[in-house]
Motif scaffolding. Structure first.
Motif, mmCIF file in Angstrom:
data_model
loop_
_atom_site.group_PDB
_atom_site.id
_atom_site.type_symbol
_atom_site.label_atom_id
_atom_site.label_comp_id
_atom_site.label_asym_id
_atom_site.label_seq_id
_atom_site.Cartn_x
_atom_site.Cartn_y
_atom_site.Cartn_z
ATOM 1 N N TYR A 5 -2.232 10.667 -4.510
ATOM 2 C CA TYR A 5 -2.644 9.268 -4.446
ATOM 3 C C TYR A 5 -1.423 8.369 -4.221
ATOM 4 O O TYR A 5 -1.447 7.481 -3.367
ATOM 5 N N VAL A 21 -0.440 5.574 -1.119
ATOM 6 C CA VAL A 21 0.014 4.192 -1.305
ATOM 7 C C VAL A 21 1.406 4.013 -0.701
ATOM 8 O O VAL A 21 1.679 3.020 -0.016
ATOM 9 N N TRP A 44 -6.615 9.858 3.292
ATOM 10 C CA TRP A 44 -7.675 9.627 2.317
ATOM 11 C C TRP A 44 -8.722 10.741 2.381
ATOM 12 O O TRP A 44 -9.188 11.229 1.352
ATOM 13 N N TYR A 93 -7.302 13.763 0.708
ATOM 14 C CA TYR A 93 -7.277 13.533 -0.739
ATOM 15 C C TYR A 93 -8.666 13.797 -1.336
ATOM 16 O O TYR A 93 -8.797 14.490 -2.349
ATOM 17 N N HIS A 138 -9.569 1.203 -6.856
ATOM 18 C CA HIS A 138 -8.153 1.122 -7.247
ATOM 19 C C HIS A 138 -7.274 1.078 -6.001
ATOM 20 O O HIS A 138 -6.313 0.306 -5.933
ATOM 21 N N LEU A 139 -7.599 1.885 -5.002
ATOM 22 C CA LEU A 139 -6.830 1.904 -3.762
ATOM 23 C C LEU A 139 -6.920 0.553 -3.046
ATOM 24 O O LEU A 139 -5.923 0.056 -2.531
ATOM 25 N N LEU A 186 -3.367 -1.682 -2.025
ATOM 26 C CA LEU A 186 -2.850 -1.942 -0.686
ATOM 27 C C LEU A 186 -2.434 -3.402 -0.529
ATOM 28 O O LEU A 186 -2.995 -4.297 -1.156
#
Length: 83
Positions: free
Chosen positions: A7, A11, A32, A35, A54-55, A59
Motif C-alpha cells: 500500500y 502511495v 491497485w 494489490y 483511505h487511498l 493521494l
C-alpha cells in the motif's frame, strides 16, 4: 511484500510520478489491481471500501483532479476498472 508495504508503495508511486501522464495513471490502476489480487480484496466489500477510501484521502489533490475531477465515486470506478 506485506500488505502495508505494498500500500505504501502505491502511495509513494503517486508522490514520485506525474498524474498528467496517461502512462502513470494506467500504472497506478495496475498497481491497485495487483494489490487487490495479492490481498484477496473484493470490490464493494467492507474491507475494500475502507482501503479505497483511505487511498482516496492519501493521494494529492493533483492526482485526484486528473483521475476523477476529485469525485470519490469516479475515483472508485477508475481504480476498479481492471478488477
Amino acid at each position: 511484500m506485506d500488505e502495508n508495504a505494498e500500500y505504501c508503495a502505491i502511495v509513494a508511486f503517486t508522490k514520485d510520478n506525474d498524474p498528467t501522464c496517461e502512462k502513470n495513471r494506467q500504472q497506478l490502476y495496475a498497481l491497485w489491481t495487483a494489490y487487490c489480487i495479492h490481498h484477496d480484496l473484493v470490490v464493494s466489500s467492507a474491507v475494500y471500501e475502507a482501503i479505497i477510501g483511505h487511498l482516496f484521502f492519501a493521494l494529492s489533490s493533483e492526482w485526484l483532479i486528473h483521475l476523477c475531477n476529485g469525485y470519490r465515486d469516479r475515483f472508485e470506478e477508475h481504480m476498479a476498472q481492471y478488477l
